[in-house]
Motif scaffolding. Structure first.
Motif, PDB file in Angstrom:
ATOM      1  N   ARG A 168      15.831 -29.648   7.319  1.00  0.00           N
ATOM      2  CA  ARG A 168      17.102 -29.522   8.029  1.00  0.00           C
ATOM      3  C   ARG A 168      16.897 -29.979   9.454  1.00  0.00           C
ATOM      4  O   ARG A 168      15.868 -29.713  10.063  1.00  0.00           O
ATOM      5  N   THR A 195      22.023 -31.229  14.421  1.00  0.00           N
ATOM      6  CA  THR A 195      22.576 -32.422  15.063  1.00  0.00           C
ATOM      7  C   THR A 195      23.858 -32.102  15.796  1.00  0.00           C
ATOM      8  O   THR A 195      24.602 -32.992  16.142  1.00  0.00           O
ATOM      9  N   GLY A 196      24.112 -30.826  16.020  1.00  0.00           N
ATOM     10  CA  GLY A 196      25.368 -30.532  16.693  1.00  0.00           C
ATOM     11  C   GLY A 196      25.176 -29.821  18.019  1.00  0.00           C
ATOM     12  O   GLY A 196      25.922 -30.037  18.949  1.00  0.00           O
ATOM     13  N   ALA A 197      24.133 -28.999  18.102  1.00  0.00           N
ATOM     14  CA  ALA A 197      23.988 -28.145  19.265  1.00  0.00           C
ATOM     15  C   ALA A 197      23.721 -28.965  20.522  1.00  0.00           C
ATOM     16  O   ALA A 197      24.338 -28.781  21.550  1.00  0.00           O
ATOM     17  N   PRO A 202      28.163 -24.639  19.714  1.00  0.00           N
ATOM     18  CA  PRO A 202      29.411 -25.402  19.662  1.00  0.00           C
ATOM     19  C   PRO A 202      30.072 -25.253  18.302  1.00  0.00           C
ATOM     20  O   PRO A 202      29.402 -25.177  17.278  1.00  0.00           O
ATOM     21  N   SER A 238      31.458 -27.481  16.876  1.00  0.00           N
ATOM     22  CA  SER A 238      31.295 -28.755  16.176  1.00  0.00           C
ATOM     23  C   SER A 238      29.923 -28.878  15.531  1.00  0.00           C
ATOM     24  O   SER A 238      29.594 -29.922  14.983  1.00  0.00           O
ATOM     25  N   GLN A 239      29.095 -27.827  15.606  1.00  0.00           N
ATOM     26  CA  GLN A 239      27.726 -27.963  15.126  1.00  0.00           C
ATOM     27  C   GLN A 239      27.650 -28.140  13.613  1.00  0.00           C
ATOM     28  O   GLN A 239      28.294 -27.415  12.858  1.00  0.00           O
ATOM     29  N   VAL A 240      26.858 -29.120  13.190  1.00  0.00           N
ATOM     30  CA  VAL A 240      26.550 -29.333  11.781  1.00  0.00           C
ATOM     31  C   VAL A 240      25.044 -29.503  11.676  1.00  0.00           C
ATOM     32  O   VAL A 240      24.446 -30.243  12.449  1.00  0.00           O
ATOM     33  N   THR A 241      24.413 -28.798  10.747  1.00  0.00           N
ATOM     34  CA  THR A 241      22.985 -28.968  10.535  1.00  0.00           C
ATOM     35  C   THR A 241      22.766 -29.736   9.235  1.00  0.00           C
ATOM     36  O   THR A 241      23.365 -29.434   8.213  1.00  0.00           O
ATOM     37  N   THR A 242      21.899 -30.749   9.304  1.00  0.00           N
ATOM     38  CA  THR A 242      21.690 -31.627   8.161  1.00  0.00           C
ATOM     39  C   THR A 242      20.615 -31.084   7.231  1.00  0.00           C
ATOM     40  O   THR A 242      19.540 -30.691   7.681  1.00  0.00           O
ATOM     41  N   VAL A 243      20.893 -31.067   5.947  1.00  0.00           N
ATOM     42  CA  VAL A 243      19.908 -30.729   4.926  1.00  0.00           C
ATOM     43  C   VAL A 243      19.533 -32.013   4.199  1.00  0.00           C
ATOM     44  O   VAL A 243      20.412 -32.798   3.834  1.00  0.00           O
ATOM     45  N   ASN A 244      18.237 -32.240   4.018  1.00  0.00           N
ATOM     46  CA  ASN A 244      17.778 -33.395   3.245  1.00  0.00           C
ATOM     47  C   ASN A 244      17.146 -32.910   1.955  1.00  0.00           C
ATOM     48  O   ASN A 244      16.201 -32.122   1.991  1.00  0.00           O
ATOM     49  N   PRO A 283      31.551 -25.711  25.280  1.00  0.00           N
ATOM     50  CA  PRO A 283      30.270 -26.409  25.416  1.00  0.00           C
ATOM     51  C   PRO A 283      30.515 -27.919  25.425  1.00  0.00           C
ATOM     52  O   PRO A 283      31.496 -28.398  24.834  1.00  0.00           O
ATOM     53  N   ASP A 326      31.577 -29.797  22.436  1.00  0.00           N
ATOM     54  CA  ASP A 326      32.918 -29.575  21.895  1.00  0.00           C
ATOM     55  C   ASP A 326      34.005 -30.231  22.743  1.00  0.00           C
ATOM     56  O   ASP A 326      35.183 -29.863  22.645  1.00  0.00           O
ATOM     57  N   GLN A 383      29.038 -36.184  11.296  1.00  0.00           N
ATOM     58  CA  GLN A 383      27.714 -35.589  11.176  1.00  0.00           C
ATOM     59  C   GLN A 383      27.417 -35.387   9.695  1.00  0.00           C
ATOM     60  O   GLN A 383      28.320 -35.266   8.885  1.00  0.00           O
ATOM     61  N   VAL A 384      26.119 -35.346   9.370  1.00  0.00           N
ATOM     62  CA  VAL A 384      25.721 -35.258   7.972  1.00  0.00           C
ATOM     63  C   VAL A 384      25.373 -33.818   7.621  1.00  0.00           C
ATOM     64  O   VAL A 384      24.555 -33.196   8.304  1.00  0.00           O
ATOM     65  N   ALA A 385      25.991 -33.288   6.580  1.00  0.00           N
ATOM     66  CA  ALA A 385      25.645 -31.942   6.104  1.00  0.00           C
ATOM     67  C   ALA A 385      24.536 -32.013   5.055  1.00  0.00           C
ATOM     68  O   ALA A 385      23.717 -31.120   4.960  1.00  0.00           O
ATOM     69  N   ASN A 442      21.900 -34.953   2.900  1.00  0.00           N
ATOM     70  CA  ASN A 442      21.420 -36.273   2.484  1.00  0.00           C
ATOM     71  C   ASN A 442      20.736 -36.125   1.149  1.00  0.00           C
ATOM     72  O   ASN A 442      19.948 -35.203   0.955  1.00  0.00           O
ATOM     73  N   VAL A 470      27.823 -24.732   7.153  1.00  0.00           N
ATOM     74  CA  VAL A 470      27.859 -26.033   7.817  1.00  0.00           C
ATOM     75  C   VAL A 470      27.062 -26.017   9.125  1.00  0.00           C
ATOM     76  O   VAL A 470      26.316 -26.941   9.417  1.00  0.00           O
ATOM     77  N   ALA A 471      27.206 -24.952   9.915  1.00  0.00           N
ATOM     78  CA  ALA A 471      26.564 -24.932  11.227  1.00  0.00           C
ATOM     79  C   ALA A 471      25.052 -24.775  11.116  1.00  0.00           C
ATOM     80  O   ALA A 471      24.305 -25.432  11.839  1.00  0.00           O
ATOM     81  N   ARG A 512      37.525 -23.239  12.230  1.00  0.00           N
ATOM     82  CA  ARG A 512      36.254 -23.951  12.190  1.00  0.00           C
ATOM     83  C   ARG A 512      35.215 -23.183  12.985  1.00  0.00           C
ATOM     84  O   ARG A 512      35.544 -22.250  13.651  1.00  0.00           O
TER      85      ARG A 512
END
Lengths: 178, 435
Positions: A38, A41-43, A54, A56-62, B143, B146, B196-198, B200, B234-235, B435
């Motif tokens: 993970r 990519t948002g903070a 934020p 808008s924060q989204v954390t990426t899982v690979n 922030p 945002d 943004q990517v959740a 992959n 998501v976060a 959200r």
């Protein structure tokens, strides 16, 4: 359809840069998810102490790499059909014999459809094809727990293209060793 | 932080008519999407959004607040932007008759300031140039990451004050991209920006579904070489397997209160509908047919759900109570109707209908009368999903051989095309207000 992985990489990089942070954090390994990482990519570097995460924060899982499988035995289907054509009875019988003679062996039957129609409905149609083949095998003496029917719907075509030649190759059930 | 704004009633009553509908094409280049808009509503409201004081240097990589607000309002098709080259602060006392003379019915201005703790203080005010009135404003401390969200919230406020409907500019969409054998579940602002990517994965991902609180996505991933339903925060990226039963697990749909999901499972043979708690556990079988039952969608009251079944031969949309019981057929036109989506007010059903020539086209049914209207003239429409204010539908389609995302108004008049820059896009789903 063309696929431009370089552009995708640029997009991903741009997204990461815009967010100001892309550190990868390896997490625990899971049994059927060999590697999962993970990356936040948002903070980013936004705000200071006490400003909170934020919205808008989204954390990426690979997920891990796709697993390689042995060459499958393939049963093809007619359009809108779930009936096993006579020419594949031999293939199913030999697969069933091998399983009936070796109770520790297991197979998965993957159903597939052509590209026409909705993804979820096609998933269910592919499942129906897989169930037909799996049921035929159990009727030939295979234990129910030796064969699992699953579906990829239209998500994993064997042939690209939007003509009957491609569609005929994609309407199929693949018998794979587990 | 939010000062109350005056009632929007006066705004709604006014005649905003600007004459005959003309065609409009707006092109915008963004990191994720190019947005093309076609068609306009019968009326367009002329508004001016002036540059905000000190906005240029606030977060250049994220854009400029007033430009984001203008783009939002313009993309909605409801507004016509009147030129406003000079800064107007929220503390200003603009000469409103002069703005009225320039053709603006309303004016917005504001400022952006950096707070000591690093956050941005984004302020704005809205004026009614026709009635020569101050309509109040807002101060949003956010922030830095945002900043776009703050701009979208300002656009939402302007939209709501003027039209009387809640705006959806600050909401998010989720969708899936495929580039070669790489799949990604992505989340973007409703304008296609800030992607943004959740997730992959080298394996397919389908059927994403937002939880009603906007914090989680349920989806189907094939990463374990079969269809398994996951739920992901998501976060944080924390995720859990919701359904990994024998056979295929698919088509997650959240109940309106977020406590339960409807799923399609094949664990007992045919693909049937089940209900399962949001944390998983033992699923309860909902349908008892020997046919395919799939693609559940809850009615907004949570008491019934719509789904697709081929119990009558071809796939059609049916409705049944969440407590079980008989299903009633809902779609009757044509031999293939799938992918139902219910409008937030429960009055309309969007779905995909296969036409005679093999085209798959987005349709809308008025549930009270049963009247069905085609909303597009394209041939590969998929996966409709309503905006939370019920004014737009997002769906996947193709354009010149490429997969694209589209939005349409419920009358089909105004469409926006989101063209991705690199990958094919599909499976869009509009997030909630939260959200």
């Amino acid at each position: 359809m063309k696929h431009n992985t370089k552009t995708l990489a640029l997009i991903l990089t741009a997204a990461a840069l815009a967010a100001g942070c892309a550190s990868k954090v390896p997490l625990e390994e899971k049994k059927d998810v060999p590697v999962e990482t993970r990356s936040g990519t948002g903070a980013g570097a936004a705000g200071g102490a006490g400003s909170g995460a934020p919205a808008s924060q989204v954390t990426t899982v690979n997920t891990g790499a796709s697993q390689a499988t042995s060459a499958p035995r393939i049963v093809y289907f007619d359009f809108d059909s779930f009936t096993i054509r006579d020419e594949y009875r031999g293939l199913i019988e030999s697969s069933a014999r091998a399983l009936a003679g070796s109770r520790n062996r297991k197979v998965v039957v993957e159903g597939h459809t052509d590209e026409r129609g909705g993804r979820e409905y096609n998933l269910a149609l592919g499942q129906k094809r897989a169930e037909t083949v799996a049921r035929a095998m159990t009727l030939l003496g295979v234990n129910g727990d030796q064969v699992e029917a699953v579906s990829f719907g239209k998500e994993r075509p064997a042939a690209q293209g939007s003509d009957e030649a491609a569609w005929a190759k994609n309407r199929r059930a693949e018998i794979k060793d587990k | 932080m939010t000062r109350p704004l005056l009632s929007a009633v006066a705004w709604r009553r006014r005649d905003w008519c600007v004459g005959a509908a003309a065609s409009l094409a707006v092109l915008r280049v963004s990191a994720q999407f190019r947005v093309e808009i076609s068609g306009v509503g019968a009326t367009q409201i002329p508004v001016a959004v002036a540059p905000f004081r000190d906005e240029a240097g606030a977060a250049p990589s994220l854009g400029v607040v007033s430009a984001i607000v203008r783009a939002d309002l313009e993309r909605s098709g409801v507004f016509k932007l009147v030129a406003a080259p000079n800064v107007v602060e929220e503390t200003a006392q603009p000469n409103l008759p002069e703005w009225r003379a320039r053709g603006a019915d309303a004016l917005a201005g504001g400022s952006v300031a950096r707070l000591a703790d690093g956050r941005l203080d984004v302020r704005f005010k809205l004026w009614d140039a026709v009635k020569n009135q101050d309509l109040g404003g807002q101060s949003l401390a956010v922030p830095l990451a945002d900043m776009r969200l703050a701009a979208h919230r300002i656009a939402d406020t302007i939209y709501e004050k003027i039209t009387g409907d809640k705006g959806v500019f600050s909401t998010r969409i989720a969708y899936v991209t495929r580039a070669g054998n790489r799949y990604a579940l992505r989340i973007a602002d409703a304008d296609g920006e800030g992607g943004q990517v959740a997730l992959n994965s080298p394996d397919p991902i389908i059927s994403p579904a937002w939880s009603p609180n906007g914090r989680e996505l349920a989806y189907v991933s094939f990463e374990s070489q079969k269809a398994v339903v996951w739920v992901q925060d998501v976060a944080t990226g924390a995720r859990r397997k919701l359904a990994d039963f024998r056979g295929s697990n698919s088509a997650p749909a959240w109940s309106p209160d977020g406590s339960t999901l409807a799923l399609t499972l094949s664990r007992d043979g045919p693909s049937q509908l089940y209900l399962i708690g949001r944390e998983g556990g033992a699923p309860r079988r909902l349908t008892q047919s020997s046919a395919i039952d799939t693609e559940a969608a809850f009615a907004p009251d949570g008491k019934s759900l719509y789904f697709v079944s081929d119990r009558g031969g071809g796939p059609q949309v049916y409705r049944m109570g969440t407590g079980g019981g008989d299903a009633q057929r809902v779609t009757f036109n044509g031999s293939y109707n799938i992918s139902p989506a219910v409008s937030p007010d429960g009055k309309n059903l969007a779905f995909i209908s296969r036409l005679g020539g093999g085209a798959f086209r987005l349709h809308l049914m008025d549930l009270a009368s049963g009247t069905v209207t085609a909303l597009t003239d394209t041939n590969d429409d998929e996966s409709p999903s309503f905006a939370p204010n019920g004014k737009l539908i997002i769906y996947a389609s193709t354009s010149q051989g490429r997969d694209v995302l589209m939005t349409t108004t419920l009358d089909g008049r105004i469409k926006a095309k989101l063209l991705s820059t690199g990958a094919d896009v599909r499976e869009p789903v509009w997030g909630p207000f939260n959200r």
